[in-house]
Each structure stands twice: as C-alpha cells, then as structure tokens.
Design a protein around this motif. Sequence first.
Motif, mmCIF file in Angstrom:
data_model
loop_
_atom_site.group_PDB
_atom_site.id
_atom_site.type_symbol
_atom_site.label_atom_id
_atom_site.label_comp_id
_atom_site.label_asym_id
_atom_site.label_seq_id
_atom_site.Cartn_x
_atom_site.Cartn_y
_atom_site.Cartn_z
ATOM 1 N N GLU A 65 40.352 30.714 42.326
ATOM 2 C CA GLU A 65 40.158 29.296 42.602
ATOM 3 C C GLU A 65 40.907 28.959 43.886
ATOM 4 O O GLU A 65 41.956 29.547 44.182
ATOM 5 N N HIS A 66 40.370 28.026 44.647
ATOM 6 C CA HIS A 66 40.869 27.778 45.993
ATOM 7 C C HIS A 66 40.739 26.286 46.266
ATOM 8 O O HIS A 66 39.884 25.622 45.671
ATOM 9 N N GLY A 67 41.563 25.751 47.131
ATOM 10 C CA GLY A 67 41.409 24.347 47.458
ATOM 11 C C GLY A 67 42.340 23.884 48.551
ATOM 12 O O GLY A 67 43.237 24.619 48.978
ATOM 13 N N PHE A 68 42.077 22.651 49.000
ATOM 14 C CA PHE A 68 42.836 22.021 50.082
ATOM 15 C C PHE A 68 43.323 20.655 49.624
ATOM 16 O O PHE A 68 42.607 19.940 48.914
ATOM 17 N N PHE A 69 44.512 20.265 50.069
ATOM 18 C CA PHE A 69 44.998 18.898 49.974
ATOM 19 C C PHE A 69 45.321 18.477 51.397
ATOM 20 O O PHE A 69 46.181 19.092 52.051
ATOM 21 N N PHE A 93 38.266 21.075 45.882
ATOM 22 C CA PHE A 93 38.334 22.266 45.033
ATOM 23 C C PHE A 93 37.168 23.183 45.378
ATOM 24 O O PHE A 93 36.030 22.720 45.530
ATOM 25 N N ILE A 94 37.452 24.477 45.484
ATOM 26 C CA ILE A 94 36.435 25.480 45.799
ATOM 27 C C ILE A 94 36.417 26.496 44.661
ATOM 28 O O ILE A 94 37.414 27.180 44.423
ATOM 29 N N PRO A 95 35.301 26.593 43.924
ATOM 30 C CA PRO A 95 35.238 27.519 42.788
ATOM 31 C C PRO A 95 35.291 28.979 43.235
ATOM 32 O O PRO A 95 34.972 29.299 44.383
ATOM 33 N N PRO A 96 35.673 29.875 42.336
ATOM 34 C CA PRO A 96 35.728 31.297 42.667
ATOM 35 C C PRO A 96 34.394 31.798 43.227
ATOM 36 O O PRO A 96 33.330 31.496 42.701
ATOM 37 N N PHE A 115 45.763 26.143 48.466
ATOM 38 C CA PHE A 115 46.206 26.912 47.299
ATOM 39 C C PHE A 115 45.147 27.908 46.887
ATOM 40 O O PHE A 115 43.959 27.737 47.150
ATOM 41 N N MET A 116 45.596 28.957 46.213
ATOM 42 C CA MET A 116 44.723 29.955 45.598
ATOM 43 C C MET A 116 45.367 30.391 44.296
ATOM 44 O O MET A 116 46.576 30.582 44.239
#
Length: 120
Positions: A65-69, A93-96, A115-116
């Motif tokens: 899982e991956h994402g940006f703030f 949010f970026i799904p796997p 984050f990951m």
Amino acid sequence: MCSEAVRGRLVHSPGQTPVCPARHTLTEARALVNGKTVGASQVELYLVEIHPGGEGLEDRHPGCEHGFFILDGEGEAYVEGERFTLRPEDSLFIPPGARHSVRPAGAQSLKMIVFMAPQR
C-alpha cells in the motif's frame, strides 16, 4: 526500564541526506522511518520534495500500500489513468500494484509525506 526493542526513535529530517529515488527526476527524498533509520519492519515513511519540472514517473509497487500526504504546493497524480489534483492537506491512497505517477503543478515544488506498507 524499557528494553531497546520497545524504545521510541527520533529522526531529525534535516539530518537525513536527500536522495533522488529511482524513477524520479528533480526530486529530493529523505528517509524518516524504515528499516535503516529506526529499525521499522512494516512501514516506510519519507519526506519528499519534487521540484518544478520534476516528477515521479509511472511506477507500481505490488504487495505494498502506498500514499501521499501533501504538505505544500500543488500537483497532479495519476492512479491507473485517473487524474487527481493535489493540494495541501490532501491524502491520496494508492492500492497495491496500481500504476501511479506524480508531479508538481506550476512553478512551485510539491512537498509531501510518502508512505509504503509493508516495506518493499
């Protein structure tokens, strides 16, 4: 008294050497939380600044899982072809395994926490 295994660890961001990650241009990333900085085993956290004209090229992270703030600046991201406008205090949010890319919009840098989980 706490054992070393359960103690908190402080990372001072300006003390971390910035690197330009693979598949990025004009980008500075500082590792805040990962196996090397604090011994984390499940999550990676980075302070990332993409300068004008730079970008995170299309990539994917299977099993992660991956994402940006977004902290500062504006930008745009694509996840599986869908466009997202990014502004301060937005989270994406970026799904796997999803194809994604990101870049600043205009003449200002895009500053964000990335984050990951779990770690790659």
